[in-house]
Write a protein that holds these residues in place. Structure first.
Motif, mmCIF file in Angstrom:
data_model
loop_
_atom_site.group_PDB
_atom_site.id
_atom_site.type_symbol
_atom_site.label_atom_id
_atom_site.label_comp_id
_atom_site.label_asym_id
_atom_site.label_seq_id
_atom_site.Cartn_x
_atom_site.Cartn_y
_atom_site.Cartn_z
ATOM 1 N N GLY A 336 0.808 -1.222 0.000
ATOM 2 C CA GLY A 336 0.000 0.000 0.000
ATOM 3 C C GLY A 336 0.829 1.255 0.000
ATOM 4 O O GLY A 336 0.498 2.240 -0.680
ATOM 5 N N GLY A 337 1.925 1.251 0.771
ATOM 6 C CA GLY A 337 2.765 2.437 0.831
ATOM 7 C C GLY A 337 3.441 2.738 -0.486
ATOM 8 O O GLY A 337 3.495 3.894 -0.925
ATOM 9 N N LYS A 338 3.963 1.708 -1.142
ATOM 10 C CA LYS A 338 4.607 1.917 -2.437
ATOM 11 C C LYS A 338 3.594 2.359 -3.487
ATOM 12 O O LYS A 338 3.866 3.267 -4.288
ATOM 13 C CB LYS A 338 5.305 0.641 -2.904
ATOM 14 C CG LYS A 338 6.003 0.799 -4.256
ATOM 15 C CD LYS A 338 6.622 -0.484 -4.735
ATOM 16 C CE LYS A 338 7.373 -0.270 -6.045
ATOM 17 N NZ LYS A 338 6.526 0.308 -7.127
ATOM 18 N N ALA A 339 2.424 1.730 -3.494
ATOM 19 C CA ALA A 339 1.418 2.078 -4.497
ATOM 20 C C ALA A 339 0.999 3.532 -4.373
ATOM 21 O O ALA A 339 0.870 4.245 -5.376
ATOM 22 C CB ALA A 339 0.202 1.159 -4.370
ATOM 23 N N TYR A 340 0.815 4.011 -3.119
ATOM 24 C CA TYR A 340 0.409 5.405 -2.962
ATOM 25 C C TYR A 340 1.543 6.350 -3.336
ATOM 26 O O TYR A 340 1.331 7.361 -4.004
ATOM 27 C CB TYR A 340 -0.061 5.700 -1.532
ATOM 28 C CG TYR A 340 -0.743 7.039 -1.448
ATOM 29 C CD1 TYR A 340 -2.087 7.173 -1.762
ATOM 30 C CD2 TYR A 340 -0.033 8.193 -1.098
ATOM 31 C CE1 TYR A 340 -2.712 8.411 -1.724
ATOM 32 C CE2 TYR A 340 -0.646 9.427 -1.071
ATOM 33 C CZ TYR A 340 -1.987 9.531 -1.386
ATOM 34 O OH TYR A 340 -2.602 10.766 -1.362
ATOM 35 N N ALA A 341 2.757 6.030 -2.905
ATOM 36 C CA ALA A 341 3.895 6.882 -3.245
ATOM 37 C C ALA A 341 4.046 7.013 -4.750
ATOM 38 O O ALA A 341 4.327 8.094 -5.271
ATOM 39 C CB ALA A 341 5.173 6.328 -2.623
ATOM 40 N N ASP A 342 3.844 5.913 -5.469
ATOM 41 C CA ASP A 342 3.999 5.946 -6.922
ATOM 42 C C ASP A 342 2.955 6.838 -7.583
ATOM 43 O O ASP A 342 3.291 7.632 -8.471
ATOM 44 C CB ASP A 342 3.918 4.529 -7.492
ATOM 45 C CG ASP A 342 5.172 3.702 -7.217
ATOM 46 O OD1 ASP A 342 6.191 4.296 -6.828
ATOM 47 O OD2 ASP A 342 5.117 2.467 -7.394
ATOM 48 N N VAL A 343 1.698 6.730 -7.163
ATOM 49 C CA VAL A 343 0.664 7.542 -7.826
ATOM 50 C C VAL A 343 0.746 9.002 -7.391
ATOM 51 O O VAL A 343 0.347 9.903 -8.135
ATOM 52 C CB VAL A 343 -0.759 6.988 -7.578
ATOM 53 C CG1 VAL A 343 -0.896 5.605 -8.174
ATOM 54 C CG2 VAL A 343 -1.127 6.999 -6.109
ATOM 55 N N ALA A 344 1.285 9.251 -6.181
ATOM 56 C CA ALA A 344 1.387 10.629 -5.692
ATOM 57 C C ALA A 344 2.687 11.305 -6.099
ATOM 58 O O ALA A 344 2.857 12.505 -5.888
ATOM 59 C CB ALA A 344 1.252 10.659 -4.168
#
Length: 427
Positions: A336-344
């Motif tokens: 979850g942390g990587k996925a959010y960092a990538d889209v943000a």
């Protein structure tokens, strides 16, 4: 430090049909019908899709609990959270700037999640300094969600023509800056004085400190020899070496950003979020193809950087702390942390992930990914904002030295003020 990349207007995204923000019990094992997450910024398609996926993962744990996501503009965060503390609409999980955890914790807005974090396996793989930054008075209130760092932007075509690599030390910074000015007739480097984040890297890159905590007491370290040397060096980039122009005195990094985009300066320090602004301000878009980034130079090698970003917290008045932390865990674990960092547009809080080719071999992200593995943080106290934002102690000291003040005298006065402010009672 918060980076409002996605902050313009508010919206509410209902990721499932249920409403109510988690006020009613239902679902499996006494789980609520719904939980509410407050995210700082505005709803965008990629972010909505992220939370849609996160809800699916969360429902593997709680099949009958929906996740409601409310996007709160950064500018409205203070009022929204304050109203929630007073009994208004409130979330279960709350994003806050990582430099704001101690402030909101001191006001009772956040739940002590120490016991949950201790048993949460992903916490062991996080950047431990970033995790520590989520504490206040020794209590864990937040976990890092994503971060961004500043790097040295430079004209790659100019350095190639001059036969120089990006500087990694202070001596190289001086050498390359002077070569740029001699060859291209523009300042080689920008050293704005109202720039705590940049100045801090020079201090840390010389082995200095800003302040340290011993028990409940803070002690300023602006008079330590390594700190004095670093601050004086930064000021002398303008005052003595004259590689940074007087036009940046009293200014922040926004002024050299425009100059960088228009070939009016050779190097300056900023974050990855600056590239979008450069695109807007560049009179010749082709110039941007020759702007590259590298880690910030330190005295004898690349310098540590402040990792600004956001933390995930559980709101202090939630009626469902266990389920709220489980939702936090879905948002903040490696997936979850990587996925959010990538889209943000930022970086995950897991150093191991940053070693992947997708970061290290991406020319636009490699320097920042490298710097993300060498991060530092400002004093973890609500009084830091008073010292920095309200009183501008460090930028003010640099400004006074640039204008001719004696470095040791200026920093002695600044250190006394810093120590006093950091130790003032938290209201």
């Amino acid at each position: 430090m918060r980076f409002p990349k996605i902050a313009l207007a508010s919206a509410v995204v209902m990721l499932a049909a249920a409403c109510g923000g988690g006020s009613e019990d239902g679902g499996s094992g006494g789980a609520p019908d719904s939980l509410t997450v407050w995210v700082m910024g505005t709803a965008q398609d990629e972010l909505v899709n992220y939370f849609d996926d996160a809800e699916s993962r969360f429902q593997d744990l709680y099949p009958d609990t929906s996740v409601n996501v409310e996007f709160i503009p950064w500018g409205d965060a203070q009022e929204s959270i304050t109203n929630a503390i007073a009994g208004g609409d409130a979330p279960d999980v709350l994003e806050v700037g990582n430099d704001q955890v101690s402030s909101w914790a001191s006001q009772g807005a956040l739940l002590d999640i120490g016991e949950y974090v201790d048993e949460w396996a992903p916490s062991k793989d996080m950047d431990q300094e970033a995790l520590e930054y989520g504490t206040y008075n020794g209590v864990q209130y937040g976990v890092p969600w994503f971060s961004g760092v500043r790097t040295l932007y430079y004209r790659s075509d100019w350095l190639e023509e001059l036969g120089h690599d990006a500087p990694e030390t202070w001596d190289e910074l001086l050498e390359v800056s002077q070569a740029i000015e001699e060859e291209y007739g523009v300042p080689g480097f920008a050293a704005p004085t109202d720039f705590t984040n940049g100045i801090a890297s020079f201090i840390w890159g010389n082995g200095g400190e800003i302040a340290v905590q011993d028990g409940e007491e803070w002690t300023g370290r602006l008079t330590d020899p390594a700190t004095v040397e670093a601050v004086e060096f930064y000021a002398d980039l303008t005052a003595e070496h004259e590689i940074s122009p007087q036009s940046y005195v009293g200014e922040n990094e926004l002024v050299p950003l425009a100059d960088m985009a228009n070939s009016q300066v050779g190097m300056y320090i900023d974050g990855g979020w600056a590239l979008g602004s450069m695109e807007e301000q560049a009179e010749d878009p082709e110039v941007l193809e020759n702007i590259a980034s590298a880690p910030i130079p330190g005295a004898d090698g690349i310098a540590p950087v402040f990792a600004g970003g956001s933390a995930l917290t559980v709101f202090g008045l939630t009626e469902h702390p266990e389920q709220a932390f489980d939702l936090l865990g879905v948002l903040g674990d490696q997936e979850g942390g990587k996925a959010y960092a990538d889209v943000a547009g930022f970086f995950p809080a897991y150093p191991e992930l940053l070693e992947a080719d997708e970061y290290q071999n991406d020319p636009e992200r490699a320097a920042a990914a490298t710097s993300m593995q060498n991060t530092r943080f400002f004093p973890s106290t609500p009084r830091w904002n008073a010292a920095d934002l309200d009183n501008k102690i460090l930028p003010g000291a640099v400004l006074d030295i640039v204008r001719g003040g004696d470095p040791e005298e200026v920093l002695e006065a600044a250190n006394e003020q810093l120590t006093d402010i950091l130790n003032e009672p938290v209201e």
